[in-house]
Design a protein around this motif. Structure first.
Motif, PDB file in Angstrom:
ATOM      1  N   UNK A 198      13.425  23.306 -10.553  1.00  0.00           N
ATOM      2  CA  UNK A 198      13.140  24.575 -11.217  1.00  0.00           C
ATOM      3  C   UNK A 198      14.238  24.860 -12.236  1.00  0.00           C
ATOM      4  N   UNK A 199      13.927  25.714 -13.200  1.00  0.00           N
ATOM      5  CA  UNK A 199      14.920  26.106 -14.206  1.00  0.00           C
ATOM      6  C   UNK A 199      15.606  27.384 -13.764  1.00  0.00           C
ATOM      7  N   UNK A 200      16.930  27.363 -13.819  1.00  0.00           N
ATOM      8  CA  UNK A 200      17.698  28.531 -13.387  1.00  0.00           C
ATOM      9  C   UNK A 200      17.510  29.707 -14.342  1.00  0.00           C
ATOM     10  N   UNK A 201      17.545  30.891 -13.758  1.00  0.00           N
ATOM     11  CA  UNK A 201      17.546  32.112 -14.571  1.00  0.00           C
ATOM     12  C   UNK A 201      18.898  32.217 -15.274  1.00  0.00           C
ATOM     13  N   UNK A 202      18.886  32.215 -16.594  1.00  0.00           N
ATOM     14  CA  UNK A 202      20.138  32.249 -17.342  1.00  0.00           C
ATOM     15  C   UNK A 202      20.429  33.618 -17.936  1.00  0.00           C
ATOM     16  N   UNK A 203      19.646  34.608 -17.550  1.00  0.00           N
ATOM     17  CA  UNK A 203      19.910  35.981 -17.982  1.00  0.00           C
ATOM     18  C   UNK A 203      20.917  36.591 -17.002  1.00  0.00           C
ATOM     19  N   UNK A 204      22.195  36.613 -17.406  1.00  0.00           N
ATOM     20  CA  UNK A 204      23.253  37.056 -16.499  1.00  0.00           C
ATOM     21  C   UNK A 204      23.092  38.523 -16.109  1.00  0.00           C
ATOM     22  N   UNK A 205      22.651  39.341 -17.027  1.00  0.00           N
ATOM     23  CA  UNK A 205      22.471  40.761 -16.714  1.00  0.00           C
ATOM     24  C   UNK A 205      21.367  40.966 -15.673  1.00  0.00           C
ATOM     25  N   UNK A 206      20.292  40.181 -15.800  1.00  0.00           N
ATOM     26  CA  UNK A 206      19.197  40.277 -14.831  1.00  0.00           C
ATOM     27  C   UNK A 206      19.658  39.799 -13.451  1.00  0.00           C
ATOM     28  N   UNK A 207      20.448  38.707 -13.435  1.00  0.00           N
ATOM     29  CA  UNK A 207      20.964  38.195 -12.162  1.00  0.00           C
ATOM     30  C   UNK A 207      21.873  39.231 -11.491  1.00  0.00           C
ATOM     31  N   UNK A 208      22.740  39.868 -12.289  1.00  0.00           N
ATOM     32  CA  UNK A 208      23.621  40.911 -11.752  1.00  0.00           C
ATOM     33  C   UNK A 208      22.800  42.073 -11.191  1.00  0.00           C
ATOM     34  N   UNK A 209      21.737  42.429 -11.898  1.00  0.00           N
ATOM     35  CA  UNK A 209      20.886  43.549 -11.457  1.00  0.00           C
ATOM     36  C   UNK A 209      20.236  43.230 -10.104  1.00  0.00           C
TER      37      UNK A 209
END
Length: 767
Positions: free
Chosen positions: A301-312
């Motif tokens: 799978x491709x990692x989520x690279x949206x750091x703000x979304x991951x932090x949320x």
């Protein structure tokens, strides 16, 4: 002297002198030229080849400037074209292209070949004749009559033109022959082309042999397979076996399995097909092939690279735990910057119920990865990790490979729960097998006894959990990145209950927020008097009980909304289950508040000492471990050595017995942090000086009276704060750990660093 003849342009056809060729003529200018030649030029035309074959209306710039003067030998008429046999007469040079009244006319000069070195000419002719003899495929291009003529030694001029006419050369190359007037030059060109064709023929022959071998092998395999099917049919063994084999072969062809896996599956499949259906080994082989095919080898799978979304997502799922969240965000940021990163092996260490497992799930959600979990609690067999060899009946891969099959991708978040609960016995040490799994330098070639082929675990993000760091073997601990999760404070628990636990239980029990109202004050009351834990697991069960009681009250008693209060809590949950704040109410002789690190996080212990007539014996009760027994002996010996300093009569040690007791005798207790507590209790007991009730202490003591650092300061401080203690004596070596304490604890509690027993007693005893 220039001559004029009707002009015919050909597409890729070149005619040499003294050679014949049949050409289909269909374009109007060419048809007119043929008619003009027959009527006015004694059947003679000149042929020039086009440079651009696709051009329908060529001009002088579109044709080669050297062509052939030809004689029309035979014409056969068809509906839309003429099929004409031409015979070449001479090479000609184009001077001009004129528009005649009947057809296009070319003004040309006749070109004559010239002889060069006669000795060289003879040698070249002989070499060409020998080359024709050794060419195995000469008959493909030349007629038998021509080969016989060549072997007899025809003229050199005619030799080159006749051979080239039939040779498989490009238009450009044949045109070069036409333009070359030196006979020896043409013979050298022919010799070079023959050598090239000879090598080409060898390559073709080799390719043909390879293709033939493959076709023969395929036909052989097909024949044998059909024969085997016929035998099985006669024996009554025909069934799903062939269908299974066909499906597996199709799957191998359609998917990008690694070559070594394709080879292994093919070998096993051949064995599988050779065995009769009734054989017990067919099931073993089929099971093994299924495992090889079902494991993820290329899927990811491709990692989520949206750091703000991951932090949320991390903040949404968990309150606090800033260190862990920060470490995950660092991992994501570095991976995004470098575009490749060996996955770290994180280990979350903390008491039960603080959110280690749910945090791992949250990490998977933040990364947008698949999540898989195994628990190692009670695992004693190395084969649980590495798998059983296929020689054993009922063999299976280890838990790691089973987890990867369940994940279906090569880069899941893989939770290894309870890594500190592994044991070892005569079957092997599973913690040693875990070294290969959790070492980033080794796990790219992980070896499972059942699978036998190496498996790449380097893309997996492993997260391990443990309750006690000390129980993880040192070699394994060295490969882990330890992140400690300590107990929650009352304020943190209240926030977690309000933001996560209560909404979750309301939804699970079908309640709306308006139907059950719980204030922060009531949540705090539940936390302090109905739960006693480091995490929030018991708190969640308590809230779930209240939600169920609320549902019953709404449906049975017809109530619309319920506001939780102490009366309802007592009615639904019974009397308070936990004594919150167990500190002594007044200063007492021989009673000291100690701090302990337990499975609940932190706790306070009242250590009591008493003396009475006897013979100098030391009596210890409270189910103490070896370490605490040694601490009591050290404390007593230290006091005996320093009796005068504390105004203690040394004869008391001979005529009095001392009893040290730690309450809650049914609970085993051990650990190197009760030395100062026991020493203070004994000094208070022998000197009859009370100990301050609002003070607690922790630390180990040496025979010289030095206070040694301890672990679990945060948990112990939280326990003291919960109990209403406002002063804690800590070893000076633990001052560095104060930064990790919650601000609310640091604001409410005074921490006094001490380095020896004298300082402890000066603060603890009532002066």
């Amino acid at each position: 002297m220039s001559q004029t003849y009707p002009l015919v342009c050909t597409r890729g056809v070149i005619l040499f002198p003294e050679q014949e060729i049949v050409i289909d003529v269909g374009r109007q200018p060419s048809l007119k030229a043929i008619e003009n030649a027959q009527d006015n030029y004694e059947d003679k035309v000149v042929l020039f080849s086009q440079i651009e074959l696709q051009k329908d209306d060529p001009t002088m710039d579109d044709i080669y400037k050297v062509g052939t003067l030809c004689e029309i030998r035979h014409v056969r008429r068809f509906e839309n074209f003429l099929r004409i046999k031409f015979k070449g007469l001479d090479r000609v040079q184009l001077n001009a292209w004129e528009q005649g009244s009947l057809s296009d006319i070319a003004q040309v000069d006749i070109l004559h070949s010239y002889r060069q070195d006669e000795m060289e000419e003879v040698a070249l002719v002989r070499m060409i004749a020998n080359e024709f003899d050794t060419m195995g495929n000469a008959e493909k291009f030349l007629s038998k009559e021509l080969i016989i003529e060549l072997s007899k030694g025809i003229g050199a001029d005619l030799l080159s033109d006749r051979a080239v006419q039939a040779f498989p050369l490009s238009t450009e190359r044949k045109q070069k022959y036409l333009e070359t007037l030196g006979i020896n030059d043409r013979l050298e060109m022919l010799l070079a082309d023959m050598e090239k064709e000879k090598k080409m023929s060898e390559v073709e022959q080799k390719i043909n042999e390879t293709v033939k071998e493959r076709i023969d092998q395929g036909q052989k395999d097909y024949y044998l397979r059909e024969k085997m099917n016929a035998i099985r049919e006669e024996l009554g063994d025909i069934g799903s076996q062939d269908q299974d084999a066909e499906k597996i072969r199709k799957r191998l062809e359609e998917n990008p399995y690694p070559d070594y896996i394709k080879k292994k599956v093919t070998e096993e499949l051949q064995r599988y097909e050779m065995l009769p259906m009734a054989s017990g080994e067919t099931g073993v082989i089929k099971n093994y092939i299924d495992w090889l095919m079902d494991l993820p080898w290329w899927q990811e799978t491709h990692d989520n690279e949206d750091l703000n979304e991951a932090q949320r997502i991390l903040d949404e799922d968990h309150y606090g735990l800033e260190k862990v969240k920060e470490r995950i965000m660092e991992y994501l940021a570095v991976k995004q910057m470098t575009n490749s990163l060996k996955a770290p092996i994180l280990c979350l260490v903390g008491p039960p119920g603080v959110g280690k497992t749910s945090l791992a799930r949250s990490v998977a959600r933040a990364l947008d990865r698949h999540f898989v979990k195994i628990s190692l609690g009670g695992v004693r067999d190395e084969a649980e990790i590495r798998g059983h060899r296929r020689t054993y009946l009922g063999a299976l891969p280890g838990r790691i490979i089973q987890g990867m099959k369940k994940a279906q991708v090569t880069n899941p978040v893989f939770l290894i729960d309870e890594i500190d609960k592994m044991a070892s016995d005569y079957k092997g040490d599973p913690s040693s097998a875990m070294l290969e799994v959790l070492d980033p330098e080794q796990n790219s070639m992980f070896s499972d006894h059942y699978i036998e082929e190496s498996y790449d675990l380097s893309k997996v993000l492993f997260i391990a959990t443990a309750n006690y760091l000390e129980n993880i073997p040192p070699a394994l601990r060295d490969r882990l990145e330890i992140i400690e999760l300590s107990s929650y404070t009352d304020i943190e628990k209240t926030n977690i209950a309000k933001e996560h636990l209560l909404p979750k239980q309301l939804e699970e029990n079908g309640l709306k927020p308006s139907q059950l109202k719980v204030s922060d004050k009531m949540l705090l009351y539940l936390i302090r008097y109905y739960t006693r834990e480091a995490g929030v697991r018991q708190l969640e069960r308590t809230i779930a009980t209240i939600c169920r009681k609320t549902v019953l009250a709404i449906l049975k008693d017809g109530k619309r909304s319920i506001t939780l209060n102490k009366k309802l809590i007592h009615e639904w949950l019974g009397n308070e289950k936990v004594d919150y704040g167990k500190k002594e109410k007044k200063d007492q002789v021989g009673t000291v508040t100690g701090l302990a690190y337990t499975s609940f996080g932190g706790d306070i212990l009242q250590i009591e000492a008493n003396k009475f007539d006897g013979h100098g014996k030391l009596i210890l009760t409270g189910q103490l471990g070896d370490v605490m027994k040694e601490s009591a002996s050290i404390a007593l010996d230290y006091i005996r050595a320093h009796a005068k300093e504390y105004h203690i009569d040394s004869s008391d040690f001979e005529k009095l017995d001392v009893h040290v007791h730690v309450p809650e005798g049914a609970v085993p207790k051990d650990g190197p942090s009760a030395g100062v507590t026991m020493t203070t209790a004994l000094v208070s007991c022998f000197s009859n000086i009370p100990v301050k009730a609002n003070i607690a202490m922790t630390g180990e003591v040496t025979l010289r009276g030095n206070v040694l650092p301890i672990g679990g300061l945060k948990e112990k401080s939280l326990a003291a704060h919960r109990s209403g203690i406002d002063t804690i004596l800590i070893p000076r070596g633990n001052v560095k750990d104060l930064d990790e304490l919650p601000q609310e604890v640091k604001d409410a509690v005074t921490f006094i660093p001490v380095s020896n027993v004298k300082q402890v007693l000066s603060h603890a005893l009532v002066q």
